[in-house]
Design an enzyme around this catalytic site. Structure first.
Site, mmCIF file in Angstrom:
data_model
loop_
_atom_site.group_PDB
_atom_site.id
_atom_site.type_symbol
_atom_site.label_atom_id
_atom_site.label_comp_id
_atom_site.label_asym_id
_atom_site.label_seq_id
_atom_site.Cartn_x
_atom_site.Cartn_y
_atom_site.Cartn_z
ATOM 1 N N ASP A 42 48.073 50.117 43.525
ATOM 2 C CA ASP A 42 48.489 50.736 42.095
ATOM 3 C C ASP A 42 47.334 51.650 41.356
ATOM 4 O O ASP A 42 47.402 52.111 40.317
ATOM 5 C CB ASP A 42 48.754 49.647 41.229
ATOM 6 C CG ASP A 42 47.384 48.541 40.923
ATOM 7 O OD1 ASP A 42 46.686 48.409 41.668
ATOM 8 O OD2 ASP A 42 47.907 47.729 39.776
ATOM 9 N N GLU A 61 35.020 37.945 42.424
ATOM 10 C CA GLU A 61 35.293 38.334 43.947
ATOM 11 C C GLU A 61 34.137 39.475 44.366
ATOM 12 O O GLU A 61 33.526 39.259 45.621
ATOM 13 C CB GLU A 61 36.586 38.970 44.117
ATOM 14 C CG GLU A 61 37.828 37.793 43.729
ATOM 15 C CD GLU A 61 38.569 37.797 42.592
ATOM 16 O OE1 GLU A 61 37.681 38.408 41.745
ATOM 17 O OE2 GLU A 61 39.490 37.442 42.317
#
Length: 414
Positions: A240, A322
Site C-alpha cells: 500500500d 521489527e
C-alpha cells in the site's frame, strides 16, 4: 510456474542473539518476563561436600577460560562459540524483557506457490532489457494478506515495478493455502517473481497489536538464505506504499545499508535520518520508544553480501520493533549507513494507506448468475479477488437502474 516446499531450517541461535534482542524492549512494555530459578534440593548425600571441593578448581578453570574468550576474542568469534557479547553503542541502555516467544530462528516451513525467473518485459524506462544486464538485482519483498483491497493494491504496485529493471518480486501471502487467482495475476505481469505463503503463527493472531507482516518477511529472508544469494539488494516494500521510480536507482547503489526518509509517518509526517556533513548522526521520528534504529520498514535497503556475514539475521515477532531488531541482527553501526535521496532531503517513498472495509455483499438469486448477463462472470471474479460476494438471503436486495429509476434485478434479468 512451479511449486516447491522448503522444509524448516535447523534452529540457529546464540546467547548473544537472545541477549542482544532482549535488551531493546521498551521499559514499560507489558510482555516483560522474569526468569525464575529453582533452589537446590535440601537432601545431600554423604561425600557430596568432598566432591564439590574437587570440582571447585575445575569450575574455576572453566570460568577463567570463558572470561578469557569473552574479553579477547572478536565479536563474531564469540557469537560462533555461543559466548555472546555483540557490539553495543556506548550510550545505549540495557532494556530486558523481550520474551523468547517473539525471537525465533528462521525455521518456519515455507511453501512456494509459483515462481518465474524469466523477465518477459521488453522495455523498461524506454530502454531494452539487455541494457540493464549488469545491474545488481533488487529483491523486493512484499508482505500481503487476504482482504478486500489486496488485489487492487498489488495491481497498482505491479504497475510501478513494471518500470524497474533487474528486479525479483517476492510476494509473501499470510494464509495457509495458495491463491490461484494471485498466481495468475503475478504471472501475467511478466516480472520475475516468487509467490509464497507463510501464515502468521496462531499464538500471535490474538495479540493487539498483532505482528502483521513478520512471518511474511521472515519467509522471504529464509528464501534468500536457502538460495545463498549474496549479489543484490534487499528492500521491504509494502503493497500500500507509493514509490518514486528514482528510489530504485538509489537503493541499487547500496554497499551495506542505505537509508532515506519516508513520508506520511505518524505525527511528524515523516521518518528518516538526520544528516550532517554527509553522515547520519541521528533520526527524526515521532515514536522512538527506546529503539536504536527508529526508522520505517520502507526507509532502508540492505546489500545481500553484507547481510550474508551475519548468520543470525532475524526479524522477531515484536510489533513496532521489527525494523530496529532486524537492523541490530545485522550489527548495523551509525558509520555504516549510506544516506540516499539527495542526503535525505527528498521523499522517494510514501507510507500511503488504504482504508480497509469489509467485503461487499450483493443480494442476488444464484439462478441469475448465468450467461444471460455479465453479472455472473463479473461477480465470480470479484469473489476470487476477495472484493465482493453474492448472497440470497442477506443484506440489501440488488437493484438495477435505468434512466435514473431503480428496479429489482429480476425485472432486467428474467
Amino acid at each position: 510456474m512451479s511449486s516447491a516446499h522448503y522444509q524448516a531450517l535447523e534452529s540457529q541461535t546464540s546467547d548473544e542473539d537472545n541477549e542482544d534482542i532482549e535488551r531493546r524492549q521498551h521499559p514499560n512494555h507489558p510482555r516483560s518476563t522474569t526468569v525464575k530459578t529453582t533452589a537446590p534440593h535440601p537432601m545431600v548425600r554423604k561425600g557430596a561436600v568432598a566432591r564439590r571441593r574437587c570440582l571447585l578448581p575445575l569450575a574455576g578453570g572453566a570460568l577463567f577460560f570463558i572470561a578469557f574468550c569473552y574479553f579477547t576474542l572478536s565479536g563474531e568469534t564469540r557469537i560462533t562459540l555461543g559466548l555472546g557479547g555483540g557490539s553495543e553503542d556506548s550510550e545505549e541502555g540495557s532494556h530486558r524483557g523481550l520474551d523468547s516467544i517473539h525471537f525465533r530462528p528462521l525455521n518456519e516451513s515455507l511453501h512456494i506457490c509459483s515462481e518465474s525467473y524469466e523477465d518477459r518485459r521488453q522495455f523498461m524506462q524506454d530502454k531494452p532489457q539487455s541494457d540493464y544486464g549488469l545491474l545488481p538485482i533488487i529483491y523486493f519483498v512484499t508482505p500481503t494478506y487476504p482482504r478486500r483491497e489486496q488485489i487492487p493494491e498489488l495491481t497498482r504496485l505491479a504497475h510501478t515495478l513494471l518500470h524497474v529493471p533487474r528486479l525479483h518480486w517476492l510476494v509473501a501471502d499470510d494464509q495457509e493455502k495458495c491463491n490461484d487467482f494471485l498466481d495468475t495475476l503475478l504471472n501475467r505481469f511478466g516480472i520475475p517473481f516468487t509467490h509464497m505463503v507463510s501464515p502468521m503463527p496462531i499464538k500471535f493472531r490474538n495479540e493487539k497489536p498483532a505482528p502483521r507482516g513478520v512471518a511474511n518477511r521472515r519467509a522471504a529472508l529464509q528464501w534468500l538464505r536457502q538460495h545463498n544469494l549474496t549479489n543484490g539488494v534487499l528492500y521491504f516494500g509494502d503493497d500500500d506504499n507509493t514509490y518514486d521510480l528514482r528510489l530504485f536507482s538509489e537503493i541499487r547503489k547500496t554497499q551495506r545499508v542505505s537509508m532515506f526518509p519516508v513520508g506520511l509517518i505518524a505525527d511528524y509526517g515523516v521518518s528518516g535520518p538526520v544528516v550532517r556533513r554527509g553522515k547520519v548522526v541521528g533520526f527524526l521520528d515521532s515514536w522512538v520508544a527506546g529503539r536504536r534504529w527508529p526508522v520505517d520498514m520502507a526507509g532502508f535497503a540492505v546489500n545481500l553480501e553484507y547481510m550474508a556475514q551475519y548468520p543470525y539475521v532475524n526479524m522477531p515477532y515484536k510489533p513496532g520493533y521489527e525494523e530496529d531488531l532486524f537492523l541490530r541482527s545485522i550489527d548495523l553501526q551509525m558509520n555504516l549507513i549510506e544516506p540516499r535521496g539527495n542526503n535525505c532531503t527528498e521523499i522517494l517513498v510514501w507510507h500511503t494507506q488504504t482504508k480497509s472495509k469489509k467485503m461487499g455483499m450483493v443480494r442476488l438469486e444464484s439462478k441469475y448468475l448465468d450467461e444471460r448477463s455479465n453479472l455472473g462472470a463479473l461477480l465470480l471474479n470479484l469473489k476470487l479477488m476477495g472484493v465482493a460476494s453474492t448472497t440470497e438471503n442477506e443484506g440489501r436486495n440488488a437493484l438495477i437502474s435505468k434512466n435514473g429509476k431503480e428496479k429489482a434485478h429480476s425485472y432486467f434479468l428474467s
